[in-house]
Write an enzyme that holds these catalytic residues in place. Sequence first.
Site, PDB file in Angstrom:
ATOM      1  CB  ILE A   1      35.263 -25.833 -38.876  1.00  0.00           C
ATOM      2  CG1 ILE A   1      36.290 -25.047 -39.701  1.00  0.00           C
ATOM      3  CG2 ILE A   1      35.323 -27.328 -39.126  1.00  0.00           C
ATOM      4  CD1 ILE A   1      37.731 -25.312 -39.315  1.00  0.00           C
TER       5      ILE A   1
ATOM      6  CD  GLU B   1      28.940 -34.014 -31.794  1.00  0.00           C
ATOM      7  OE1 GLU B   1      27.831 -33.897 -32.348  1.00  0.00           O
ATOM      8  OE2 GLU B   1      29.081 -34.415 -30.640  1.00  0.00           O
TER       9      GLU B   1
ATOM     10  CE1 TYR C   1      37.986 -30.501 -37.982  1.00  0.00           C
ATOM     11  CE2 TYR C   1      36.637 -32.463 -38.111  1.00  0.00           C
ATOM     12  CZ  TYR C   1      36.767 -31.091 -38.182  1.00  0.00           C
ATOM     13  OH  TYR C   1      35.671 -30.326 -38.462  1.00  0.00           O
TER      14      TYR C   1
END
Length: 153
Positions: free
Chosen positions: A74, A108, A120
């Site tokens: 991302i 990850e 996140y």
Amino acid sequence: MRNELTPQFSILDITVCPVMAHIASLAHSYPMSLSTIETCFGPLYRSIGVYLDGELQGFAILHQIFEDATLMDICIHPKSQGQGLGHLLLQHVIASARDGGAETLFLEVRESGVAARALYIRDGFKEAGRRKGYYKNEEGSEDAILMELKLSR
């Protein structure tokens, strides 16, 4: 009538590899190469772009096999960071994985990726493990932090 001063955001599936590679090169210290990005198009992948007034500002690559989905990358162009586009894009990825039948979304992140980890965690991801010395960096290497989000229907 559209207010010309109000930016218009949209999220669409994308197939613009060179632009994705350029954005990744600006946003990441160790970006995915164009050839690696090109491998992320196919039946098990979904590439999603966030656009501002029709110009690609960032992207996410989602890989899904049955009930497991993985956020491969991302990325938001540095000039557009801090505007909530990463959160908007991540929310779309989460919804896409859930709609595709995923039960868990994995990712990850570099240990040094403090802002990414905060994003996140804000969206419900939990640390699930570490890969010691997995990523290269200026000092040699750093850990990969494995994170997961349990998706409910």
